[in-house]
Design an enzyme around this catalytic site. Structure first.
Site, PDB file in Angstrom:
ATOM      1  N   GLU A  59      -0.023  -1.598   5.511  1.00  0.00           N
ATOM      2  CA  GLU A  59       1.106  -0.925   6.537  1.00  0.00           C
ATOM      3  C   GLU A  59       0.872   0.220   6.905  1.00  0.00           C
ATOM      4  O   GLU A  59       1.236   0.648   7.967  1.00  0.00           O
ATOM      5  CB  GLU A  59       2.397  -1.400   5.869  1.00  0.00           C
ATOM      6  CG  GLU A  59       3.773  -1.234   6.840  1.00  0.00           C
ATOM      7  CD  GLU A  59       4.204   0.297   7.076  1.00  0.00           C
ATOM      8  OE1 GLU A  59       4.914   0.465   7.879  1.00  0.00           O
ATOM      9  OE2 GLU A  59       3.854   0.947   6.340  1.00  0.00           O
ATOM     10  N   ASP A 103       8.637   4.137  -1.242  1.00  0.00           N
ATOM     11  CA  ASP A 103       7.823   3.571  -0.220  1.00  0.00           C
ATOM     12  C   ASP A 103       6.769   2.707  -0.490  1.00  0.00           C
ATOM     13  O   ASP A 103       5.695   3.259  -0.565  1.00  0.00           O
ATOM     14  CB  ASP A 103       7.556   4.666   0.994  1.00  0.00           C
ATOM     15  CG  ASP A 103       6.913   4.114   2.076  1.00  0.00           C
ATOM     16  OD1 ASP A 103       7.066   2.947   2.456  1.00  0.00           O
ATOM     17  OD2 ASP A 103       6.545   4.890   2.919  1.00  0.00           O
ATOM     18  N   ASP A 158       0.852  -1.164   0.080  1.00  0.00           N
ATOM     19  CA  ASP A 158       0.124   0.214   0.068  1.00  0.00           C
ATOM     20  C   ASP A 158       0.847   1.149  -0.124  1.00  0.00           C
ATOM     21  O   ASP A 158       2.129   1.107   0.171  1.00  0.00           O
ATOM     22  CB  ASP A 158      -1.075   0.068   1.299  1.00  0.00           C
ATOM     23  CG  ASP A 158      -0.298  -0.072   2.382  1.00  0.00           C
ATOM     24  OD1 ASP A 158       0.759  -0.781   2.375  1.00  0.00           O
ATOM     25  OD2 ASP A 158      -0.642   0.519   3.494  1.00  0.00           O
TER      26      ASP A 158
END
Ligand SMILES: [Zn+2]
Length: 399
Positions: free
Chosen positions: A146, A114, A84
């Site tokens: 996350e 990320d 995610d």
């Protein structure tokens, strides 16, 4: 055995991951399914010969975890990433966040550093082992949520999976091995009194008067924690408690009927979230009782424990040698404590800088990719192909 097939090039793989939106957020306006990203990864790892399992995250429709396994055994290596991204501010981006844009030796796109970029790095590293025998398993994990609730990692921990000897979470650390981070808790204290005319305090129960004492008590608790716990590996070497939100009452001439405080607490390794919650409750509940005010203490989310892998762990040493950087501590929380709970020596280490995470124009610098692939190849060689002995030793000749 890894099949001898040729997957598309790194940038083609990353481009597909970036164009599969997978924002996760506590706000339903933003929150999206991560299934498209999981489907892409399942396809690629499946093509390479991994056995691929997709697991729905319980009570969280549209969210999935992936476990892709090559080889068998009680040891081995887990490579873990989240699928995610955080929400984004389109107006502040110079290019479309969902379309991979290459300029100035950087890959721009939402999630590039990320941390969608970690998956093509794994695929590149794995492709180099085509035909090799794996003595111990290589397990690739792709988790959901996350950035919001960590429900994906929690679901895996509850299922007791995966099991291996060591784990790397490829969050952006500029390839520095991270063996420690603080935990994070967010708590809410709601005091319910009774409003009334301010001319006579007996006409109500003043929640704000009570909150003043609660704040004094929490401040004293913070002072005690900070004198009791210090860890010089962290830039801020003590646990912190931030009072971030307070709201109560309506008018100067009314007794304040209700007051709410929200704060966060970032514990150091060695501090336990449940016992911190107990201490807070034991300290503030008697104050509310004294004021005859109802008190509700709640968590704003489940909390992330602090995490520490010992400096002398063989895995830490291996990661230091391969990356050429000493292990360090960071201020941000990750899924590491959940993997560690499953019994794995865990390190956070991945390409890209945390400075670019959660920012407009997020990018992954191209010079991070080759070193990242080489580090993973070294770890796969040591932990899956050669199967190093389980007894830690300092033999420099291992690699
Ligand atoms: Zn991340």
């Amino acid at each position: 055995m890894i099949r001898d097939i040729t997957l598309p090039a790194f940038d083609k793989l990353l481009a597909q991951l970036i164009s599969a939106p997978s924002v996760s957020s506590a706000s339903s306006v933003w929150d999206q399914s991560n299934c498209k990203v999981i489907a892409l990864l399942a396809d690629w790892f499946g093509q390479l010969g991994f056995s691929v399992e997709i697991m729905d995250v319980p009570d969280n429709p549209g969210k999935q975890n992936l476990i892709a396994t090559m080889g068998q055994g009680a040891g081995g290596l887990v490579l873990s990433g989240h699928t995610d991204t955080v929400p984004f501010d389109q107006a502040k981006w110079s290019s479309d966040p969902f379309s991979l844009n290459y300029r100035d030796d950087r890959f721009y796109g939402l999630g590039s550093c990320d941390m969608k970029g970690f998956f093509p790095v794994i695929l590149s590293a794995v492709s180099d082992f085509s035909g090799a025998e794996f003595k111990q398993p290589l397990i690739v994990i792709a988790t959901a949520d996350e950035e919001s609730s960590m429900s994906g990692a929690q679901a895996l921990a509850e299922a007791g999976r995966p099991k291996a000897r060591c784990a790397v979470i490829g969050e952006p650390t500029s390839l520095r091995p991270i063996r420690m981070h603080k935990g994070m808790m967010m708590e809410r204290i709601h005091l319910q009194g009774r409003s009334g005319h301010s001319s006579n305090p007996a006409l109500g129960k003043n929640a704000l008067d009570c909150m003043v004492e609660v704040l004094v008590e929490l401040t004293a608790f913070r002072r005690e924690l900070q004198s009791q716990y210090q860890n010089s590996s962290f830039e801020i070497d003590v646990p912190t408690m931030n009072f971030g939100h307070i709201h109560g009452g309506d008018n100067p001439n009314r007794i304040c009927g209700a007051c709410e405080l929200q704060f966060d607490l970032r514990p150091l390794p060695g501090m336990d979230i449940d016992s911190l919650r107990n201490s807070i409750s034991k300290r503030v509940k008697p104050i509310a009782q004294k004021h005859q005010i109802e008190i509700v203490i709640e968590h704003l989310f489940g909390g992330v424990p602090a995490f520490e892998t010992p400096a002398n762990s063989q895995f830490v040493k291996a990661c230091e040698r391969l990356s050429g950087q000493p292990a360090d501590a960071v201020a941000f929380a990750t899924e590491a404590p959940y993997l560690q709970k499953l019994g794995m020596e865990t390190i956070v280490m991945g390409p890209g800088s945390i400075d670019q995470a959660h920012q407009p124009d997020e990018f992954l610098a191209i010079d991070q990719i080759k070193p990242a692939v080489n580090i993973l190849k070294g770890l796969i060689q040591q932990y899956c192909i050669e199967d190093v002995p389980a007894v830690p030793n300092d033999n420099e000749g291992i690699l």
